[in-house]
Design an enzyme around this catalytic site. Structure first.
Site, PDB file in Angstrom:
ATOM      1  N   GLY A 230       0.771  -1.235   0.000  1.00  0.00           N
ATOM      2  CA  GLY A 230       0.000   0.000   0.000  1.00  0.00           C
ATOM      3  C   GLY A 230       0.800   1.281   0.000  1.00  0.00           C
ATOM      4  O   GLY A 230       0.226   2.371  -0.083  1.00  0.00           O
ATOM      5  N   GLU A 264       4.177  -6.785   1.214  1.00  0.00           N
ATOM      6  CA  GLU A 264       3.557  -7.035  -0.087  1.00  0.00           C
ATOM      7  C   GLU A 264       3.483  -5.756  -0.935  1.00  0.00           C
ATOM      8  O   GLU A 264       2.407  -5.300  -1.321  1.00  0.00           O
ATOM      9  CB  GLU A 264       2.144  -7.598   0.097  1.00  0.00           C
ATOM     10  CG  GLU A 264       2.077  -8.906   0.875  1.00  0.00           C
ATOM     11  CD  GLU A 264       0.646  -9.325   1.193  1.00  0.00           C
ATOM     12  OE1 GLU A 264      -0.288  -8.577   0.820  1.00  0.00           O
ATOM     13  OE2 GLU A 264       0.459 -10.375   1.821  1.00  0.00           O
ATOM     14  N   PRO A 265       4.620  -5.143  -1.257  1.00  0.00           N
ATOM     15  CA  PRO A 265       4.573  -3.920  -2.069  1.00  0.00           C
ATOM     16  C   PRO A 265       4.237  -4.227  -3.520  1.00  0.00           C
ATOM     17  O   PRO A 265       4.594  -5.284  -4.054  1.00  0.00           O
ATOM     18  CB  PRO A 265       5.997  -3.365  -1.945  1.00  0.00           C
ATOM     19  CG  PRO A 265       6.844  -4.585  -1.721  1.00  0.00           C
ATOM     20  CD  PRO A 265       5.990  -5.525  -0.903  1.00  0.00           C
ATOM     21  N   TYR A 307     -10.564   6.259 -10.898  1.00  0.00           N
ATOM     22  CA  TYR A 307     -10.214   6.832  -9.594  1.00  0.00           C
ATOM     23  C   TYR A 307     -10.055   8.348  -9.608  1.00  0.00           C
ATOM     24  O   TYR A 307      -9.654   8.933  -8.607  1.00  0.00           O
ATOM     25  CB  TYR A 307      -8.880   6.256  -9.094  1.00  0.00           C
ATOM     26  CG  TYR A 307      -8.803   4.768  -8.969  1.00  0.00           C
ATOM     27  CD1 TYR A 307      -9.739   4.048  -8.253  1.00  0.00           C
ATOM     28  CD2 TYR A 307      -7.744   4.076  -9.557  1.00  0.00           C
ATOM     29  CE1 TYR A 307      -9.631   2.671  -8.132  1.00  0.00           C
ATOM     30  CE2 TYR A 307      -7.630   2.705  -9.438  1.00  0.00           C
ATOM     31  CZ  TYR A 307      -8.575   2.006  -8.717  1.00  0.00           C
ATOM     32  OH  TYR A 307      -8.471   0.644  -8.595  1.00  0.00           O
ATOM     33  N   CYS A 334     -15.406   5.632 -27.375  1.00  0.00           N
ATOM     34  CA  CYS A 334     -16.720   6.276 -27.420  1.00  0.00           C
ATOM     35  C   CYS A 334     -17.342   6.339 -26.027  1.00  0.00           C
ATOM     36  O   CYS A 334     -18.345   5.683 -25.738  1.00  0.00           O
ATOM     37  CB  CYS A 334     -17.620   5.503 -28.395  1.00  0.00           C
ATOM     38  SG  CYS A 334     -19.129   6.402 -28.799  1.00  0.00           S
ATOM     39  N   GLU A 335     -16.719   7.092 -25.154  1.00  0.00           N
ATOM     40  CA  GLU A 335     -17.179   7.343 -23.780  1.00  0.00           C
ATOM     41  C   GLU A 335     -16.723   8.735 -23.369  1.00  0.00           C
ATOM     42  O   GLU A 335     -15.560   9.098 -23.585  1.00  0.00           O
ATOM     43  CB  GLU A 335     -16.571   6.333 -22.790  1.00  0.00           C
ATOM     44  CG  GLU A 335     -16.974   4.893 -22.980  1.00  0.00           C
ATOM     45  CD  GLU A 335     -18.322   4.573 -22.349  1.00  0.00           C
ATOM     46  OE1 GLU A 335     -18.882   5.458 -21.668  1.00  0.00           O
ATOM     47  OE2 GLU A 335     -18.797   3.436 -22.558  1.00  0.00           O
ATOM     48  N   TYR A 362      -0.907  -0.669 -12.469  1.00  0.00           N
ATOM     49  CA  TYR A 362      -2.345  -0.588 -12.744  1.00  0.00           C
ATOM     50  C   TYR A 362      -2.649   0.125 -14.056  1.00  0.00           C
ATOM     51  O   TYR A 362      -3.622   0.847 -14.168  1.00  0.00           O
ATOM     52  CB  TYR A 362      -3.068   0.075 -11.573  1.00  0.00           C
ATOM     53  CG  TYR A 362      -2.794  -0.628 -10.271  1.00  0.00           C
ATOM     54  CD1 TYR A 362      -3.294  -1.898 -10.031  1.00  0.00           C
ATOM     55  CD2 TYR A 362      -1.985  -0.049  -9.306  1.00  0.00           C
ATOM     56  CE1 TYR A 362      -3.008  -2.568  -8.852  1.00  0.00           C
ATOM     57  CE2 TYR A 362      -1.691  -0.712  -8.119  1.00  0.00           C
ATOM     58  CZ  TYR A 362      -2.208  -1.967  -7.903  1.00  0.00           C
ATOM     59  OH  TYR A 362      -1.922  -2.637  -6.745  1.00  0.00           O
TER      60      TYR A 362
END
Length: 407
Positions: A230, A264-265, A307, A334-335, A362
């Site tokens: 995190g 857990e990076p 986000y 198309c959004e 990500y």
């Protein structure tokens, strides 16, 4: 022209086309080394969170550095094994593990399951019994700590779907101890992603250790404590968290304890190692807004739409010759939500190459084929060498599996 390591971005765009994910191997190495250096006194097992970027070459690079791996699906476990990662360094997290995935993980011989509910304990025990195996388990505890991050990536509050509530933790451990095909090995938490303030992480650690002491009083002695990941990165002008300060605080809390440490990076290992290259197709000037229309889109980088995330975007030219103007930087999907940036001062004209920074985490791992767009190519740069680590998908690649079953 701006460079990554010793290669110009323009050379990469000319050779491989755009959109293009570009990663610095040196930055991957240095990011991993920063964790090793900060936590050297505790000698933790650093488990790269595969969901951040699951390219096989990225996984293999971390495996060669000695990394373990945090996975959240059977597919991610298969990726780690295919890339040469050690099964006994794999942790399997996630709230919805299927029987098929549990069986696969048990047969592979993973380090442990991070268990998130009592029904999951029962399922793992049943699968292990059927296979004649004993499953190593660590319970993911929800410490009810506010990570002070975006609500979509906050995972440690009572209202979140993740983990076992602190109030239920002792009973859950007792239940695990009653199941004959489970072996309790640890305790785990993960309170959220993109954390820039270390205090919630330290508070979560304190709460886990208080629980660990209560469990020890009941004869349940744990082998490891997993503090999750995190740690955030600088996307704009943020001050990155001080890993040395975090390590020092954890070292003080763990002093004299027999448990080993697991971390857990994910984002903090790969995020700033990656850049998304995109070419300007048009500049469209409107009455209320200007738009820089590029060939990358929300299917290549979902974070801004999902986000409202910020990514620094700049022209690849060392000196930006064109006038700077205010515009939204948008893709061809198309959004209306297909944007990489809104209300950004940018210097750009048709044909220019733009750099979308901090796209190592990500981005490619969340990419899709929406609007029948092939996923972008990926390259890994080391000094003056470049290697294609994922070819660009063609239209035929995208629908090949459907075409094969046409009547």
């Amino acid at each position: 022209m701006k460079t990554i390591e010793n290669i110009e971005f323009g050379q990469l765009a000319a050779q491989f086309g755009t959109p293009l994910y570009v990663y610095s191997e040196n930055e991957l190495t240095q990011a991993y080394a920063r964790y090793q250096t900060a936590f050297v006194a505790l000698n933790p097992l650093i488990c790269y969170a595969v969901k951040a970027n699951s390219n096989l070459s990225i996984i293999r690079h971390f495996a060669r550095l000695g990394s373990g791996f945090d996975t959240v699906s059977g597919g991610e476990i298969a990726r780690v094994l295919a890339a040469g990662g050690s099964a006994d360094k794999i942790i399997f997290s996630g709230v919805g593990k299927s029987e098929v995935e549990i069986e696969f993980a048990l047969n592979a011989g993973i380090k442990c399951f991070n268990v998130e509910s009592l029904p999951e304990l029962d399922r793992i025990n049943a699968v292990a019994q059927r296979l004649g195996k004993t499953a190593p388990v660590s319970l993911r505890i929800n410490p009810d700590v506010d990570a002070k991050t975006h609500p979509y990536i906050s995972t440690g509050l009572k209202a979140n779907k993740f983990g076992i509530a602190m109030a239920d933790a002792e009973q859950a451990y007792r239940h695990a101890g009653s199941l004959h095909h489970l072996r309790i090995v640890g305790i785990d938490c993960h309170i959220g992603s993109q954390l820039m303030d270390l205090s919630p992480l330290i508070e979560a650690c304190e709460r886990l250790l208080q629980l660990t002491d209560r469990l020890a009083g009941q004869g349940i002695v744990l082998e490891h404590i997993d503090l999750g990941g995190g740690i955030g990165i600088a996307y704009q002008n943020e001050q990155s968290p001080d890993l040395a300060a975090y390590a020092a605080a954890v070292q003080t809390l763990l002093a004299g304890r027999p448990q080993s440490l697991v971390l857990e990076p994910g984002r903090s290992l790969v995020g700033n190692a990656g850049t998304l290259l995109t070419r300007v197709e048009y500049v469209k000037r409107g009455e209320e807004k200007n738009f820089v229309i590029v060939d990358a889109a929300m299917n290549d980088l979902m974070r801004p739409a999902l986000y409202q995330a910020y990514h620094n975007i700049e022209n690849a030219e060392t000196s930006e010759r064109q006038p700077v103007f205010l515009a939204d930087i948008v893709g061809p999907i198309c959004e209306t939500g297909d944007f990489l940036a809104r209300d950004r001062m940018i210097s750009a004209q048709a044909g220019d190459l733009l750099l979308v920074r901090s796209a190592g985490a990500y981005a490619s791992s969340m990419a899709s084929n929406y609007n029948t767009r092939g996923r972008a190519a990926e390259v890994l740069v080391s000094g003056d060498k470049v290697r294609l680590i994922r070819p660009r998908e063609t239209w035929e690649d995208v629908f090949a599996s459907e075409k094969s079953v046409l009547a």
